[in-house]
Design a protein around this motif. Structure first.
Motif, PDB file in Angstrom:
ATOM      1  N   PRO A  79      41.640  41.022  26.402  1.00  0.00           N
ATOM      2  CA  PRO A  79      40.282  40.641  26.822  1.00  0.00           C
ATOM      3  C   PRO A  79      40.238  39.611  27.952  1.00  0.00           C
ATOM      4  O   PRO A  79      39.350  39.653  28.794  1.00  0.00           O
ATOM      5  CB  PRO A  79      39.637  40.087  25.554  1.00  0.00           C
ATOM      6  CG  PRO A  79      40.747  39.803  24.620  1.00  0.00           C
ATOM      7  CD  PRO A  79      41.903  40.671  25.004  1.00  0.00           C
ATOM      8  N   LYS A  80      41.190  38.692  27.986  1.00  0.00           N
ATOM      9  CA  LYS A  80      41.143  37.623  28.985  1.00  0.00           C
ATOM     10  C   LYS A  80      41.806  38.004  30.301  1.00  0.00           C
ATOM     11  O   LYS A  80      41.473  37.439  31.337  1.00  0.00           O
ATOM     12  CB  LYS A  80      41.823  36.358  28.443  1.00  0.00           C
ATOM     13  CG  LYS A  80      41.073  35.712  27.318  1.00  0.00           C
ATOM     14  CD  LYS A  80      41.823  34.500  26.823  1.00  0.00           C
ATOM     15  CE  LYS A  80      41.122  33.895  25.620  1.00  0.00           C
ATOM     16  NZ  LYS A  80      41.908  32.846  24.998  1.00  0.00           N
ATOM     17  N   ASN A  81      42.774  38.923  30.264  1.00  0.00           N
ATOM     18  CA  ASN A  81      43.572  39.182  31.449  1.00  0.00           C
ATOM     19  C   ASN A  81      43.493  40.628  31.924  1.00  0.00           C
ATOM     20  O   ASN A  81      43.184  40.887  33.083  1.00  0.00           O
ATOM     21  CB  ASN A  81      45.023  38.780  31.140  1.00  0.00           C
ATOM     22  CG  ASN A  81      45.866  38.651  32.365  1.00  0.00           C
ATOM     23  OD1 ASN A  81      46.110  39.657  33.019  1.00  0.00           O
ATOM     24  ND2 ASN A  81      46.301  37.459  32.692  1.00  0.00           N
ATOM     25  N   LEU A  82      43.813  41.551  31.044  1.00  0.00           N
ATOM     26  CA  LEU A  82      43.919  42.947  31.470  1.00  0.00           C
ATOM     27  C   LEU A  82      42.577  43.633  31.671  1.00  0.00           C
ATOM     28  O   LEU A  82      42.378  44.329  32.664  1.00  0.00           O
ATOM     29  CB  LEU A  82      44.770  43.739  30.471  1.00  0.00           C
ATOM     30  CG  LEU A  82      46.197  43.223  30.263  1.00  0.00           C
ATOM     31  CD1 LEU A  82      46.933  44.090  29.266  1.00  0.00           C
ATOM     32  CD2 LEU A  82      46.945  43.129  31.562  1.00  0.00           C
ATOM     33  N   ALA A  83      41.640  43.435  30.753  1.00  0.00           N
ATOM     34  CA  ALA A  83      40.329  44.093  30.869  1.00  0.00           C
ATOM     35  C   ALA A  83      39.586  43.679  32.149  1.00  0.00           C
ATOM     36  O   ALA A  83      39.019  44.541  32.829  1.00  0.00           O
ATOM     37  CB  ALA A  83      39.488  43.838  29.630  1.00  0.00           C
ATOM     38  N   PRO A  84      39.587  42.386  32.525  1.00  0.00           N
ATOM     39  CA  PRO A  84      38.918  42.019  33.776  1.00  0.00           C
ATOM     40  C   PRO A  84      39.556  42.675  35.006  1.00  0.00           C
ATOM     41  O   PRO A  84      38.856  43.050  35.947  1.00  0.00           O
ATOM     42  CB  PRO A  84      39.050  40.498  33.834  1.00  0.00           C
ATOM     43  CG  PRO A  84      39.205  40.076  32.408  1.00  0.00           C
ATOM     44  CD  PRO A  84      39.975  41.187  31.764  1.00  0.00           C
ATOM     45  N   LYS A  85      40.875  42.828  35.006  1.00  0.00           N
ATOM     46  CA  LYS A  85      41.552  43.484  36.138  1.00  0.00           C
ATOM     47  C   LYS A  85      41.176  44.954  36.206  1.00  0.00           C
ATOM     48  O   LYS A  85      40.911  45.492  37.286  1.00  0.00           O
ATOM     49  CB  LYS A  85      43.069  43.324  36.024  1.00  0.00           C
ATOM     50  CG  LYS A  85      43.527  41.913  36.265  1.00  0.00           C
ATOM     51  CD  LYS A  85      45.008  41.772  36.014  1.00  0.00           C
ATOM     52  CE  LYS A  85      45.364  40.290  36.034  1.00  0.00           C
ATOM     53  NZ  LYS A  85      46.691  40.021  35.533  1.00  0.00           N
ATOM     54  N   LEU A  86      41.142  45.607  35.059  1.00  0.00           N
ATOM     55  CA  LEU A  86      40.759  47.016  35.025  1.00  0.00           C
ATOM     56  C   LEU A  86      39.324  47.191  35.507  1.00  0.00           C
ATOM     57  O   LEU A  86      39.029  48.083  36.307  1.00  0.00           O
ATOM     58  CB  LEU A  86      40.926  47.584  33.612  1.00  0.00           C
ATOM     59  CG  LEU A  86      40.668  49.068  33.464  1.00  0.00           C
ATOM     60  CD1 LEU A  86      41.711  49.882  34.206  1.00  0.00           C
ATOM     61  CD2 LEU A  86      40.653  49.452  31.992  1.00  0.00           C
ATOM     62  N   SER A  87      38.440  46.320  35.061  1.00  0.00           N
ATOM     63  CA  SER A  87      37.049  46.366  35.487  1.00  0.00           C
ATOM     64  C   SER A  87      36.937  46.167  36.996  1.00  0.00           C
ATOM     65  O   SER A  87      36.177  46.866  37.679  1.00  0.00           O
ATOM     66  CB  SER A  87      36.243  45.301  34.743  1.00  0.00           C
ATOM     67  OG  SER A  87      34.919  45.284  35.207  1.00  0.00           O
ATOM     68  N   PHE A  88      37.692  45.235  37.531  1.00  0.00           N
ATOM     69  CA  PHE A  88      37.695  44.979  38.968  1.00  0.00           C
ATOM     70  C   PHE A  88      38.114  46.232  39.737  1.00  0.00           C
ATOM     71  O   PHE A  88      37.440  46.639  40.690  1.00  0.00           O
ATOM     72  CB  PHE A  88      38.643  43.813  39.277  1.00  0.00           C
ATOM     73  CG  PHE A  88      38.863  43.573  40.739  1.00  0.00           C
ATOM     74  CD1 PHE A  88      37.864  43.026  41.522  1.00  0.00           C
ATOM     75  CD2 PHE A  88      40.069  43.886  41.339  1.00  0.00           C
ATOM     76  CE1 PHE A  88      38.065  42.790  42.886  1.00  0.00           C
ATOM     77  CE2 PHE A  88      40.280  43.666  42.688  1.00  0.00           C
ATOM     78  CZ  PHE A  88      39.274  43.113  43.468  1.00  0.00           C
ATOM     79  N   LEU A  89      39.205  46.850  39.314  1.00  0.00           N
ATOM     80  CA  LEU A  89      39.706  48.033  40.015  1.00  0.00           C
ATOM     81  C   LEU A  89      38.733  49.210  39.920  1.00  0.00           C
ATOM     82  O   LEU A  89      38.456  49.875  40.915  1.00  0.00           O
ATOM     83  CB  LEU A  89      41.077  48.438  39.458  1.00  0.00           C
ATOM     84  CG  LEU A  89      42.209  47.428  39.695  1.00  0.00           C
ATOM     85  CD1 LEU A  89      43.429  47.802  38.862  1.00  0.00           C
ATOM     86  CD2 LEU A  89      42.563  47.347  41.168  1.00  0.00           C
ATOM     87  N   SER A 137      50.247  41.949  36.170  1.00  0.00           N
ATOM     88  CA  SER A 137      50.641  40.547  36.023  1.00  0.00           C
ATOM     89  C   SER A 137      50.144  39.685  37.183  1.00  0.00           C
ATOM     90  O   SER A 137      50.270  38.470  37.144  1.00  0.00           O
ATOM     91  CB  SER A 137      52.159  40.428  35.878  1.00  0.00           C
ATOM     92  OG  SER A 137      52.799  40.798  37.077  1.00  0.00           O
ATOM     93  N   LEU A 138      49.572  40.309  38.213  1.00  0.00           N
ATOM     94  CA  LEU A 138      49.036  39.549  39.344  1.00  0.00           C
ATOM     95  C   LEU A 138      47.728  38.870  38.938  1.00  0.00           C
ATOM     96  O   LEU A 138      46.954  39.413  38.160  1.00  0.00           O
ATOM     97  CB  LEU A 138      48.784  40.469  40.541  1.00  0.00           C
ATOM     98  CG  LEU A 138      50.008  41.140  41.151  1.00  0.00           C
ATOM     99  CD1 LEU A 138      49.579  42.151  42.215  1.00  0.00           C
ATOM    100  CD2 LEU A 138      50.964  40.119  41.729  1.00  0.00           C
ATOM    101  N   SER A 139      47.493  37.711  39.495  1.00  0.00           N
ATOM    102  CA  SER A 139      46.260  36.974  39.207  1.00  0.00           C
ATOM    103  C   SER A 139      45.075  37.669  39.872  1.00  0.00           C
ATOM    104  O   SER A 139      45.135  38.014  41.054  1.00  0.00           O
ATOM    105  CB  SER A 139      46.384  35.547  39.729  1.00  0.00           C
ATOM    106  OG  SER A 139      45.120  34.919  39.765  1.00  0.00           O
ATOM    107  N   LEU A 140      44.007  37.836  39.117  1.00  0.00           N
ATOM    108  CA  LEU A 140      42.807  38.469  39.653  1.00  0.00           C
ATOM    109  C   LEU A 140      42.224  37.624  40.790  1.00  0.00           C
ATOM    110  O   LEU A 140      41.926  38.133  41.870  1.00  0.00           O
ATOM    111  CB  LEU A 140      41.773  38.666  38.544  1.00  0.00           C
ATOM    112  CG  LEU A 140      40.468  39.352  38.924  1.00  0.00           C
ATOM    113  CD1 LEU A 140      40.704  40.726  39.525  1.00  0.00           C
ATOM    114  CD2 LEU A 140      39.567  39.463  37.709  1.00  0.00           C
ATOM    115  N   ASP A 141      42.085  36.321  40.563  1.00  0.00           N
ATOM    116  CA  ASP A 141      41.436  35.468  41.558  1.00  0.00           C
ATOM    117  C   ASP A 141      42.370  34.974  42.660  1.00  0.00           C
ATOM    118  O   ASP A 141      41.921  34.747  43.778  1.00  0.00           O
ATOM    119  CB  ASP A 141      40.750  34.285  40.870  1.00  0.00           C
ATOM    120  CG  ASP A 141      39.577  34.753  40.015  1.00  0.00           C
ATOM    121  OD1 ASP A 141      38.883  35.697  40.426  1.00  0.00           O
ATOM    122  OD2 ASP A 141      39.378  34.198  38.924  1.00  0.00           O
ATOM    123  N   ALA A 142      43.658  34.806  42.358  1.00  0.00           N
ATOM    124  CA  ALA A 142      44.589  34.291  43.368  1.00  0.00           C
ATOM    125  C   ALA A 142      45.265  35.402  44.169  1.00  0.00           C
ATOM    126  O   ALA A 142      45.716  35.158  45.284  1.00  0.00           O
ATOM    127  CB  ALA A 142      45.651  33.414  42.712  1.00  0.00           C
TER     128      ALA A 142
END
Length: 132
Positions: free
Chosen positions: A57-67, A90-95
């Motif tokens: 929920p904190k890391n993978l789901a936001p990246k998937l949503s972004f893509l 493993s890459l940072s969404l914001d950085a």
């Protein structure tokens, strides 16, 4: 009669897939949400073992949503991207992901969002470029 206790090594939070012990919620996410092809699932864990410690929920789901939502890459293409280049999880969404896609979309592709989606689907490794 009392039910037999489960084996002391049993932990319902984990499961094994092709010899790799996965957090159950993550494997479910990788298969059902991210739609990574089944032939590439073991490769994810072997190539990028650090993803096994990431929070869905904190890391993978936001990246998937972004893509899928912000970059409008079709779900099947996102799954294939992750299967070919698992380090992107493993890459940072914001950085990393946001600045890199912003740079590519603005500077290289002059705001053409569909071209950006096609570029990333074909060459997901460009997400690992350091643009700073």
């Amino acid at each position: 009669s009392k039910a037999e206790p489960k084996h002391k090594e049993y932990d319902p939070r984990f499961c094994t897939y092709r010899g790799v012990r996965w957090p159950r919620a993550m494997l479910k996410f990788i298969v059902e949400e991210a739609r990574v092809p089944s032939s590439r699932i073991s490769y994810l864990a072997l190539e990028t073992p650090q993803i096994l410690s990431l929070s869905v929920p904190k890391n993978l789901a936001p990246k998937l949503s972004f893509l899928q939502n912000e970059l409008q890459i079709p779900p099947s293409s996102v799954g294939a991207m992750i299967g070919r280049y698992p380090i992107l999880l493993s890459l940072s969404l914001d950085a990393n992901l946001r600045p890199t896609t912003e740079y590519l979309g603005t500077e290289l592709l002059r705001g053409d969002k569909s071209a950006l989606a096609l570029l990333l689907a074909a060459y997901p490794q460009v997400l690992g470029l350091n643009i700073t």
